[in-house]
Design a protein around this motif. Structure first.
Motif, short mmCIF file in Angstrom:
data_model
loop_
_atom_site.label_atom_id
_atom_site.label_comp_id
_atom_site.label_asym_id
_atom_site.label_seq_id
_atom_site.Cartn_x
_atom_site.Cartn_y
_atom_site.Cartn_z
N VAL A 183 0.84 -1.20 0.00
CA VAL A 183 0.00 0.00 0.00
C VAL A 183 0.87 1.25 0.00
CG1 VAL A 183 -1.68 1.32 1.35
CG2 VAL A 183 -1.96 -1.15 1.10
N LEU A 184 1.94 1.23 0.81
CA LEU A 184 2.85 2.39 0.83
C LEU A 184 3.53 2.57 -0.52
CD1 LEU A 184 4.49 1.93 4.34
CD2 LEU A 184 2.63 3.48 3.69
N ALA A 185 3.95 1.46 -1.12
CA ALA A 185 4.61 1.56 -2.43
C ALA A 185 3.64 2.14 -3.46
CB ALA A 185 5.10 0.18 -2.87
N ALA A 186 2.36 1.74 -3.38
CA ALA A 186 1.36 2.28 -4.30
C ALA A 186 1.18 3.78 -4.09
CB ALA A 186 0.03 1.54 -4.13
N LEU A 187 1.22 4.22 -2.83
CA LEU A 187 1.12 5.66 -2.56
C LEU A 187 2.32 6.41 -3.14
CD1 LEU A 187 -0.18 5.58 1.13
CD2 LEU A 187 -1.43 6.45 -0.86
N ALA A 188 3.50 5.80 -3.06
CA ALA A 188 4.69 6.44 -3.65
C ALA A 188 4.55 6.52 -5.16
CB ALA A 188 5.95 5.66 -3.26
N ASP A 189 4.04 5.45 -5.78
CA ASP A 189 3.80 5.49 -7.23
C ASP A 189 2.79 6.58 -7.59
OD1 ASP A 189 5.49 3.43 -8.19
OD2 ASP A 189 4.05 1.91 -7.56
N GLN A 190 1.73 6.67 -6.78
CA GLN A 190 0.67 7.66 -7.06
C GLN A 190 1.22 9.08 -7.02
OE1 GLN A 190 -2.28 8.02 -4.00
NE2 GLN A 190 -3.90 8.62 -5.42
N ARG A 191 2.15 9.33 -6.08
CA ARG A 191 2.74 10.67 -5.98
C ARG A 191 3.53 11.03 -7.23
NH1 ARG A 191 2.41 13.05 -0.74
NH2 ARG A 191 3.89 14.74 -0.64
N GLU A 192 4.04 10.02 -7.94
CA GLU A 192 4.78 10.26 -9.18
C GLU A 192 3.83 10.50 -10.36
OE1 GLU A 192 8.41 10.08 -9.57
OE2 GLU A 192 7.98 10.49 -7.45
N ARG A 193 2.54 10.20 -10.18
CA ARG A 193 1.57 10.27 -11.28
C ARG A 193 0.35 11.04 -10.79
NH1 ARG A 193 2.32 5.68 -14.83
NH2 ARG A 193 4.35 4.83 -14.33
N PRO A 194 0.47 12.37 -10.69
CA PRO A 194 -0.60 13.16 -10.05
C PRO A 194 -1.98 12.96 -10.68
CG PRO A 194 1.36 14.49 -10.38
CD PRO A 194 1.60 13.20 -11.11
N GLY A 195 -2.09 12.70 -11.97
CA GLY A 195 -3.41 12.57 -12.58
C GLY A 195 -4.01 11.19 -12.50
N CYS A 196 -3.25 10.24 -12.00
CA CYS A 196 -3.69 8.84 -12.04
C CYS A 196 -4.46 8.47 -10.78
CB CYS A 196 -2.46 7.93 -12.20
SG CYS A 196 -2.86 6.18 -12.23
N THR A 197 -5.72 8.05 -10.94
CA THR A 197 -6.56 7.73 -9.78
C THR A 197 -6.68 6.24 -9.53
OG1 THR A 197 -8.50 7.75 -11.22
CG2 THR A 197 -7.97 9.80 -10.06
N ASP A 198 -6.31 5.41 -10.51
CA ASP A 198 -6.51 3.96 -10.38
C ASP A 198 -5.23 3.24 -10.79
OD1 ASP A 198 -9.36 5.16 -11.13
OD2 ASP A 198 -9.66 3.34 -9.94
#
Lengths: 369, 369
Positions: A183-198
């Motif tokens: 889950v933490l790794a996914a949050l780190a990935d999400q921070r790299e992709r501001p427009g990506c919601t899924d």
């Protein structure tokens, strides 16, 4: 559905402070007028909010910029110096620690050997606590206040760890949180992709787990290690046959590719696999291709159930991605994209540190000094 | 993560109006003082909000109730008379329509034959529009204002239907929304289980689709019809083998249980299956048990990925649940519970109607008259 908490004026203020912080994080350097235009808040409100955020040492003025019309504007940017957040990952046979400041600048990246997954929890906690104490000492020695520490652990080990770690750290002033590593790794990935919601982060370690971001938010679940990816395959301890972990978890992966069962150092084994594959060793490439096809079955299931834009491979799957991805994506449509995570090998630790600052950007501001 | 919209005073008012409405829906009859205590809003604010909601004809006073201390309190309840919401389902070979008032009371429940799934979209839209017009006529004839109409359609058919339907209804004053049938059914299930934040509704029709509520909110995805549940099974048109739809979609189910290929009336076929199973016909029970085991593989996958509290069987799976559930749950742990949906055979239509009122309870109040 909407939360059931009433909105009051303090909430409005906290919401708007957080809104300004998030705007500056994405758009810095920017002026008070830029913030007012982008957020819809009026200029007097923005000025008051910015004053408070400067007093709290979260924003700073970064100089004047001339504009074509009117007088030069004072630009704002995030203030990095006063605060730090720490993320630590319990990986297969080592610990990863990072500390970052509020601007996202990495303050330190440490890797330490650690008790393996079969060690008693007490030994692991002691190793984490010792590392955490040294990281805290380092950043506080730089004059920073630690805002939070997040530990990423294998999913089954999360319960109870926070209490143990708090005790080992003598109940520190900052918040200590334990979350599933994926889950933490996914949050780190999400921070790299501001427009990506899924998105889904497939994290490879002793077992494979998924960190799921759906509609912008992390989900529970993600126990993908026992998805059946090879129905005629070997029997798994869980009672099913051909589970993902049998082929893609570290013990199965190393046995399947290198033919080795008694592995003293997982990291070194993965490095040898990468070296063999890079050298074009046909057996290695063939075994990774077969493993990639199995991974693809799990990716297809995640695509059906969750429809993510992107599936990111992390942990030990990241360095193997060049050989896993072609087979994993052979039967897929255009969505999801499958790619290695861009924040490895520190995705979990970075996600942990980011989580502490995310709480801040949701309105949990530190006290003024 | 928090929304990026700024909070302002109008938002606070709308949020609190919606908060009071939701409180009264769950706890009616209740007094202004009860609302203040439960929500944390002060009494003057609650009085002002309640006055506005009575003016908007969403609440009404329902009489006095004495208390042990102080004077009798005026009790409040939802006002059912002025408004209606409509839900319509495009099922395999028929349409279901319901209209409900704001208290949740069913105003009408209609079932009409409809063009099947192979009919051109124009014919289906015309049938839906004709039915919708008659439902609207009926409830407006009772002096009600229609707040919204939601159409539940098979997942692939959602795109473009709203525009066609709006045109056929001559751009009505109320909002027309089209959503995947399974998502609406899941919303209807969720309304029956106020404390449940994670559930899946498995909706059986020509194919099987999943409506997913995760962390209290509906998700995208849910394409479970092509999850592989029988790896040695027949080849599917999608290119995989042994997809869930082959065994549990209506054509496969009826062929597998009754041995019939050319079925003029799906509803009648399912009724015959139920009658045979109730009579203890060994072939029928055996075929349903086999289908239940396949369903269980899909349920296990959903449990792994999403960890729902409960998986509810809907559509044609609901009446077959007594024979499907034992085999489907044989290999599962205590979570999730698998059970027939309690709102069938109108889950989709009821979920559609509920969605229109849910928008209202999120702050989109109708104009005062």
């Amino acid at each position: 559905m909407t939360a059931t908490r009433p909105a009051d004026l303090m909430d409005v203020r906290a919401t708007n402070l957080a809104l300004v912080l998030r705007h500056v994080r994405v758009h810095a350097p920017c002026s008070r007028a830029d913030i007012a235009t982008a957020t819809g808040l009026n200029k007097a409100t923005v000025s008051s909010l910015v004053t408070e955020l400067i007093e709290r040492r979260l924003l700073r003025e970064s100089g004047l910029v001339g504009s074509r019309i009117g007088r030069p504007a004072t630009m704002l940017t995030l203030e990095g110096r006063p605060y730090a957040a720490i993320g630590i990952e319990i990986a297969a046979d080592h610990l990863n620690a990072v500390a970052v400041d509020f601007t996202g600048t990495r303050l330190l990246t440490w890797r330490r050997a650690a008790p393996g997954p079969d060690a008693p929890p007490g030994r692991t906690v002691a190793a984490v606590a010792a590392l955490a104490a040294r990281v805290v000492g380092k950043v506080t020695g730089q004059g920073r206040t630690v805002l939070g520490l997040t530990l990423g652990a294998p999913e089954g080990a999360v319960e109870g760890l926070a209490a143990l770690l708090n005790r080992s750290l003598h109940d520190p002033a900052f918040e200590v949180v334990v979350e599933p590593a994926a889950v933490l790794a996914a949050l780190a990935d999400q921070r790299e992709r501001p427009g990506c919601t899924d998105l889904v982060h497939l994290h490879g370690g002793i077992g494979v787990t998924a960190g799921i971001i759906a509609d912008g938010r992390p989900l529970r679940g993600g126990r993908v290690g026992h998805l059946v990816v090879d129905p005629g395959g070997a029997e798994c301890a869980c009672g099913r046959r051909g589970c993902l972990d049998l082929d893609l978890g570290l013990p199965g992966l190393v046995r399947g590719v290198l033919g080795e069962v008694d592995v003293p150092d997982w990291g070194a084994a993965v490095e040898r696999i990468v070296a063999l594959a890079q050298a074009g060793d046909a057996t290695t490439v063939g075994a990774l291709t077969a493993a990639g096809a199995r991974l693809g079955v799990a990716v297809q299931t995640l695509a059906d159930v969750l429809d993510p834009e992107v599936v990111l491979l992390g942990g030990v799957l990241a360095p193997l991605a060049p050989w896993l991805v072609p087979a994993a994506t052979a039967g897929l449509g255009r969505r999801p994209v499958v790619a290695p995570s861009t924040v490895e090998p520190n995705a979990v630790a970075l996600g942990g540190a980011a989580l502490a600052f995310a709480r801040l950007e949701e309105g949990a501001l530190p006290a003024t000094s």
